[in-house]
Enzyme design. Structure first.
Site, PDB file in Angstrom:
ATOM      1  N   LYS A  78       2.717   0.071  -0.841  1.00  0.00           N
ATOM      2  CA  LYS A  78       1.323   0.293  -0.431  1.00  0.00           C
ATOM      3  C   LYS A  78       0.789   1.534  -1.140  1.00  0.00           C
ATOM      4  O   LYS A  78       1.503   2.549  -1.232  1.00  0.00           O
ATOM      5  CB  LYS A  78       1.273   0.474   1.088  1.00  0.00           C
ATOM      6  N   SER A 153      -4.126  -2.655   7.738  1.00  0.00           N
ATOM      7  CA  SER A 153      -4.524  -2.179   6.434  1.00  0.00           C
ATOM      8  C   SER A 153      -3.518  -2.490   5.315  1.00  0.00           C
ATOM      9  O   SER A 153      -3.885  -2.428   4.149  1.00  0.00           O
ATOM     10  CB  SER A 153      -4.763  -0.677   6.479  1.00  0.00           C
ATOM     11  N   SER A 177      -1.093  -1.713  11.341  1.00  0.00           N
ATOM     12  CA  SER A 177      -1.335  -1.989   9.917  1.00  0.00           C
ATOM     13  C   SER A 177      -0.173  -2.605   9.154  1.00  0.00           C
ATOM     14  O   SER A 177      -0.349  -3.022   8.009  1.00  0.00           O
ATOM     15  CB  SER A 177      -1.773  -0.711   9.202  1.00  0.00           C
TER      16      SER A 177
END
Lengths: 490, 95
Positions: A78, A153, A177
């Protein structure tokens, strides 16, 4: 089976038996990215050459008999976890060209294990969002239906795993997330106990809630990545000095003697989709059939979690994001004449609307005259939510619930209604407020063919029990076998 | 309205954000709804409930005050938008 479709543990076996090389595996993953990235949009940065160089080193290590479960395994990261020499943007214009001068502790650890980083994946800007639509850089689509959001996210992490554009990924979870995109994309995701994994090098959103964790194709891979990233780090004073067990051992346990609690409040949540409810009810039956005992428990303060969470998270964010001032790194408003104009110009041009909204909400909640009514009150409610969990865990080992009220929604559907978007996080936020571990495992599909996830939550530092239940469930079902077709909706 | 446009502008200013009139209207509307929603917390009796700021019990973490290896000046300045002679350059602060 194509090489890019392999799980980490299957690829490891083939690497160990020298049936494949890490270079072949990494090449296959990079070619897969080339082939489907245009549809999915998971990657902000792909590092072909660095990845192939790492793969070469891994092959050398393997030939010398040095192989760990991650040696030569291609992973995505990420884009808010710092990687030395690889741009780390947080999907924000304000950090679009930020080149970290150091590796986050988790990156250092996976590199030491010989893993291959293939690239950095998309997310909601600064991890603020539940759909990855708040990315300031690009759109990521759900591999199961390209007209829908992948969740967020960590949407790029989940989509890259689901579409076989990596073998596993590291994401971060502040209010769901990791678990929510894992659920929407039909992969496994774990948010570890707060303090289990070092946050050093993780760009901060809400420091008392953030935690790094894995997104993988199955539960075994989740245990393998947990082994690699867990542990105390003197660079993160909130990481906890506690021995790290071998998480793969937890996969050998059965469910006899395990008590699973089902929170009464979760079933009566407004807007709970019928397909989600029936998939979760079916999961309860499967888990009971595997020998666990299921009991009803109560988490009476559940309905207040969303309000408490958004006040606390935004308050912390407003403070954490004060560092983006255009002085030391990132964007600078070059037209500004004075220092204050530069601060304001940089931040206004660099932050997207959701980030600005949360900074304003957090600043308001902390400002003179409102602190007690908002931040103070939310912090007290947080105590009550933690006590709810403590009480529930007196009668059960693991809590079971949906991850999200509905399967993945359409791109653009909720973007102008932040409150509705926030409310969809109802099942996942509490685990972050309480610091307990949570996990999402695939447990079915909606009538439209969209994946549905099952959430398991456990006591502090009892990730093992989650893995035991998840693994037994996975063995009794075949939901993780299905692959998305990268189709375009109707 | 739960939060006025003037309050939005004031708070944005505290947070070093310039927002135009369209955004002010939009934020006032959206944040108004969010603040109305968070008022549900007032239904919870929190008398004598201590606040929690961290999920895990934490005590101060101490270490020896020893010099260790850190980023050198060049590396630390590498990402800065403007630099000169080992320093960050910013617009003039005092006129």
């Amino acid at each position: 089976m194509k090489l890019y479709e392999l799980t980490i543990h299957k690829a490891h076996r083939l690497l160990k038996e020298k049936q494949i090389s890490s270079r072949e595996l990494t090449r296959a993953v990079l070619d897969r990215i080339d082939a489907v990235e245009e549809k999915v949009g998971a990657y902000i940065t792909v590092v072909d050459q660095e990845a192939m160089a790492q793969a070469k080193l891994a092959d050398k290590a393997i030939s010398e008999g040095n192989i760990s479960p991650l040696t030569g395994i291609p992973l995505s990261i990420k884009d808010l976890i710092c990687t030395r020499g690889i741009r780390t943007t947080c999907a924000s214009k304000i950090l679009e060209n930020f080149m970290p001068p150091y590796d986050a502790t988790v990156i250092k650890k996976i590199k030491e294990s010989g893993a291959v980083v293939v690239g950095k994946v998309n997310m909601d800007e600064f991890a603020m969002g539940s759909s990855t639509e708040n990315s300031g850089l690009q759109v990521t689509r759900n591999p199961w239906d390209l007209t829908r959001i992948p969740g967020g996210s960590s949407g790029g992490s989940a989509a890259s795993v689901a579409a076989d554009m990596c073998l596993g990924s590291l994401g971060s979870d502040t209010g769901g997330s990791i678990r929510q995109p894992a659920s929407h994309c039909g992969v496994v995701g774990m948010k570890p106990t707060y303090g289990r994994v070092s946050r050093f090098g993780l760009v901060a959103y809400a420091s008392s809630l953030d935690q790094i964790g894995p997104l993988t194709k199955d539960v075994t891979d989740c245990a393998i990545l947990m082994n690699a990233v867990s542990g105390y780090d003197h660079r993160d004073s909130t990481s906890v000095s506690k021995d790290v067990p071998d998480y793969t051992e937890a996969l050998k346990e059965g469910l006899k003697g395990v008590t699973v609690g089902i929170p009464r409040e979760y079933n009566s949540t407004n807007g709970l989709d019928a397909d989600v409810l029936s998939a979760v009810k079916n999961a309860v039956k499967v888990i009971e059939g595997s020998g666990a005992e299921c009991v009803e428990v109560s988490l009476p303060h559940t309905e207040y979690a969303v309000a408490a969470y958004y006040l606390i998270a935004c308050s912390e964010a407003s403070s954490n994001l004060a560092r983006y001032d255009g002085v030391r790194y990132g964007l600078r408003d070059k037209d500004a004449k004075t220092l204050l104009q530069m601060y304001n110009g940089t931040r206004s041009k660099g932050f997207g609307p959701e980030v600005q909204r949360r900074i304003i909400l957090g600043t308001y909640a902390l400002s003179a005259g409102y602190y007690d009514a908002y931040y103070g009150k939310a912090s007290q409610v947080r105590t009550l939510i933690m006590e709810d969990f403590k009480k529930a865990f007196e009668t059960c080992d693991v809590l079971l619930s949906p991850v999200t009220p509905t399967p993945a929604f359409g791109i653009g559907e909720k973007i102008d209604d932040p409150l509705t978007m926030y409310l969809s996080d109802i099942f996942t936020l509490s685990a972050n407020l309480a610091g307990i571990p949570g996990m999402s495992v695939p447990c079915g599909f909606s009538s439209q063919g969209l994946p549905i996830g099952l959430q398991l939550m456990g006591k502090h530092f009892d990730e093992e029990k989650l893995l035991t239940v998840a693994y037994n469930f996975e063995q009794a079902t075949d939901f993780q076998e299905r692959k998305p077709e990268l189709w375009n909706g109707d | 309205m739960k939060i006025t446009k003037e309050e939005i502008v004031h708070v944005a200013n505290l947070a070093c954000l310039d927002i135009d009139e369209t955004s002010t209207d939009k934020f006032a509307d959206q944040l108004g709804k969010i603040l109305e929603y968070v008022d549900t917390l007032n239904r919870v009796d929190t008398k004598d409930v201590p606040p929690t700021s961290h999920a895990i019990f934490l005590t101060n973490v101490f270490r020896e005050d020893e010099v260790s290896k850190h980023l050198d000046t060049e590396t630390a300045l590498a990402n800065s938008p403007e630099k000169e002679d080992g320093h960050f350059v910013v617009p003039k602060v005092i006129g």
